[in-house]
Design a protein around this motif. Structure first.
Motif, PDB file in Angstrom:
ATOM      1  N   PRO A   1      -9.106  -2.922  12.353  1.00 37.93           N
ATOM      2  CA  PRO A   1      -8.041  -3.902  12.128  1.00 37.93           C
ATOM      3  C   PRO A   1      -7.137  -3.508  10.964  1.00 37.93           C
ATOM      4  CG  PRO A   1     -10.152  -4.971  12.438  1.00 37.93           C
ATOM      5  CD  PRO A   1     -10.446  -3.517  12.301  1.00 37.93           C
ATOM      6  N   THR A   2      -5.863  -3.797  11.117  1.00 39.87           N
ATOM      7  CA  THR A   2      -4.901  -3.583  10.046  1.00 39.87           C
ATOM      8  C   THR A   2      -4.902  -4.811   9.150  1.00 39.87           C
ATOM      9  OG1 THR A   2      -3.528  -2.235  11.498  1.00 39.87           O
ATOM     10  CG2 THR A   2      -2.488  -3.116   9.518  1.00 39.87           C
ATOM     11  N   PHE A   3      -5.292  -4.627   7.895  1.00 42.46           N
ATOM     12  CA  PHE A   3      -5.482  -5.751   6.987  1.00 42.46           C
ATOM     13  C   PHE A   3      -5.187  -5.309   5.564  1.00 42.46           C
ATOM     14  CE2 PHE A   3      -8.383  -8.130   4.127  1.00 42.46           C
ATOM     15  CZ  PHE A   3      -7.954  -9.431   4.382  1.00 42.46           C
ATOM     16  N   VAL A   4      -4.532  -6.185   4.804  1.00 47.07           N
ATOM     17  CA  VAL A   4      -4.222  -5.909   3.405  1.00 47.07           C
ATOM     18  C   VAL A   4      -5.076  -6.759   2.478  1.00 47.07           C
ATOM     19  CG1 VAL A   4      -2.429  -5.927   1.620  1.00 47.07           C
ATOM     20  CG2 VAL A   4      -1.857  -5.209   3.951  1.00 47.07           C
TER      21      VAL A   4
ATOM     22  N   MET B 239      -5.112 -10.226  10.099  1.00 42.45           N
ATOM     23  CA  MET B 239      -5.079  -8.860  10.584  1.00 42.45           C
ATOM     24  C   MET B 239      -3.936  -8.728  11.589  1.00 42.45           C
ATOM     25  SD  MET B 239      -8.113 -10.504  10.232  1.00 42.45           S
ATOM     26  CE  MET B 239      -8.838 -10.850  11.828  1.00 42.45           C
ATOM     27  N   SER B 240      -3.171  -7.650  11.510  1.00 44.84           N
ATOM     28  CA  SER B 240      -1.940  -7.557  12.300  1.00 44.84           C
ATOM     29  C   SER B 240      -2.057  -6.647  13.513  1.00 44.84           C
ATOM     30  CB  SER B 240      -0.789  -7.074  11.412  1.00 44.84           C
ATOM     31  OG  SER B 240      -1.099  -5.812  10.834  1.00 44.84           O
TER      32      SER B 240
ATOM     33  N   ALA C 271      -8.472  -6.614  -3.407  1.00 43.89           N
ATOM     34  CA  ALA C 271      -7.865  -5.801  -2.354  1.00 43.89           C
ATOM     35  C   ALA C 271      -7.289  -4.542  -3.002  1.00 43.89           C
ATOM     36  CB  ALA C 271      -6.769  -6.585  -1.654  1.00 43.89           C
ATOM     37  N   THR C 272      -7.287  -3.448  -2.272  1.00 41.29           N
ATOM     38  CA  THR C 272      -6.825  -2.173  -2.817  1.00 41.29           C
ATOM     39  C   THR C 272      -5.750  -1.549  -1.934  1.00 41.29           C
ATOM     40  OG1 THR C 272      -8.590  -0.983  -1.658  1.00 41.29           O
ATOM     41  CG2 THR C 272      -9.036  -1.691  -3.924  1.00 41.29           C
ATOM     42  N   LYS C 273      -5.036  -0.629  -2.503  1.00 40.40           N
ATOM     43  CA  LYS C 273      -4.073   0.172  -1.756  1.00 40.40           C
ATOM     44  C   LYS C 273      -4.109   1.594  -2.310  1.00 40.40           C
ATOM     45  CE  LYS C 273      -0.128  -0.967  -4.736  1.00 40.40           C
ATOM     46  NZ  LYS C 273       1.250  -1.530  -4.780  1.00 40.40           N
TER      47      LYS C 273
ATOM     48  N   GLY D 192      -4.026  -9.891  -7.992  1.00 39.08           N
ATOM     49  CA  GLY D 192      -3.995 -11.222  -7.421  1.00 39.08           C
ATOM     50  C   GLY D 192      -4.320 -11.308  -5.942  1.00 39.08           C
ATOM     51  N   GLN D 193      -4.782 -10.212  -5.344  1.00 42.61           N
ATOM     52  CA  GLN D 193      -5.097 -10.251  -3.921  1.00 42.61           C
ATOM     53  C   GLN D 193      -6.541  -9.796  -3.694  1.00 42.61           C
ATOM     54  OE1 GLN D 193      -2.167  -9.180  -1.035  1.00 42.61           O
ATOM     55  NE2 GLN D 193      -0.545  -9.026  -2.563  1.00 42.61           N
TER      56      GLN D 193
END
Length: 352
Positions: free
Chosen positions: A95-98, A105-106, A182-184, A229-230
């Motif tokens: 799943p695509t998720f941020v 999930m998109s 959450a990470t990027k 904050g996420q």
């Protein structure tokens, strides 16, 4: 909502008032009729089954096939109703998720359920405590759930922190036990992703992972950073306080649902399998039944999950004031003509 392709309805009462159990689980024949088989095939988003409690299907187009929705335990009891788990659907793309805050999930292997009644839904899956599990109401509402799992020797059972309205309370004192940042992936000034050599630690910039197959000195991993904050869910074995992650076995997620609302379920870094839902009017009590081999020897004992831990569906006396302010799922006050899932007088409703 798309018309259902298949119908299945098994209703029974569990020997207590208002404890109706409605099972929406697809048979092999019904899955095949929907285009699902052991071999994965490209399928669109679709409704697979529907009954008086709700509908179940695939949220997004993906390469979908069938797989067993259980491991170790196949026979379960929900509020006194005996149920045998069977095959279900499994996708191909993670799943695509941020983050919870960014929304649902998109794309990828995501399941969609729509509730026809207020109550609780339980989805069974081959749950891996080393994966992270998500449930959304609509596209922005990260909701609480009770997660249960057992391999016969260990047991995990906990609930996401509740804000009193059925959504995750990100500010709860114990929220950090169930949530992680959450990470990027970091990028350079040109927008290229940064990768760290696993051996030397050297950082390189590249559009995709520069790992060279079969070369131990050229293995790379993305350089990650927290998104302020996420958040996203912690892994179940971490939330349960286990010293190490156990293996995959039968598990479930139970969550409160409201009439007319859509719910999305999936896992991060994995293609969660699901064969439908079990609906109950009352908070469910769940049992994994004893497993024996062909000679009658017990290979996995009976495991009970006697009390649901989420409390999103409540009978609360409120003044039914038609002029009371209306809010959306983000808690923002909206005008009387707003569409979607709304809250007034402390109760959710749908306006189309």
């Amino acid at each position: 909502m798309k018309k259902s392709l298949l119908l299945i309805a098994v209703a029974a009462f569990a020997g207590m008032a208002n404890a109706q159990v409605v099972v929406g689980l697809a048979s092999n024949e019904e899955l095949e009729a929907a285009g699902l088989s052991g071999t994965k095939a490209d399928l669109p988003a679709m409704t697979i089954l529907e009954n008086e409690a709700g509908s179940f299907g695939l949220a997004y187009a993906d390469s979908w096939g069938t797989t067993t929705t259980y491991k170790t335990y196949r026979n379960v009891t929900v509020n006194g109703e005996a149920i045998q788990l069977g095959n279900g659907a499994v996708g191909n793309a993670n799943p695509t998720f941020v983050s919870f805050e960014a929304g649902v999930m998109s794309a990828g292997a995501v399941f969609k359920m729509t509730a026809n009644k207020d109550g609780y839904m339980t989805v069974f899956t081959k749950l891996n405590p080393n994966k992270q599990y998500l449930v959304f109401e609509g596209t922005t509402g990260a909701i609480i759930y009770s997660l249960g799992w057992s391999d016969g020797s260990q047991k995990i059972y906990y609930a996401m922190p509740d804000d009193g309205e059925g959504y995750i309370n990100f500010d709860a004192p114990d929220a950090s036990k169930y949530l992680i940042p959450a990470t990027k992936q970091k990028t350079d000034e040109a927008g290229l992703k940064l990768w760290a050599n696993k051996v030397t630690g050297e950082i390189v910039a590249a559009a995709s992972n520069p790992t060279v197959k079969d070369d131990p000195d050229q293995q790379y991993a993305g350089v990650m950073e927290d998104i302020p904050g996420q958040t996203k869910p912690a892994m179940p074995w971490n939330a349960a306080g286990f010293e190490k992650a156990p293996g995959e076995s039968t598990g479930f997620l139970s969550f409160p649902v409201y009439e007319g609302a859509d719910y999305y379920f999936s896992a991060l870094g994995s293609k969660a399998a699901c064969g439908g839902f079990v609906y109950t009017e009352e908070a469910p009590s769940i049992v994994f039944e004893e497993v024996t081999d062909g000679e009658g020897n017990v290979t996995a004992p009976r495991v009970e999950f006697p009390e649901i831990l989420v409390s999103g569906v409540k009978s609360v006396a409120v003044d039914n004031n038609a002029d009371a302010p209306i809010y959306n799922l983000m808690g923002v006050r909206v005008n009387a003509d707003a569409k979607g899932i709304l809250i007034q007088n402390g109760k959710k409703f749908i306006r189309k």
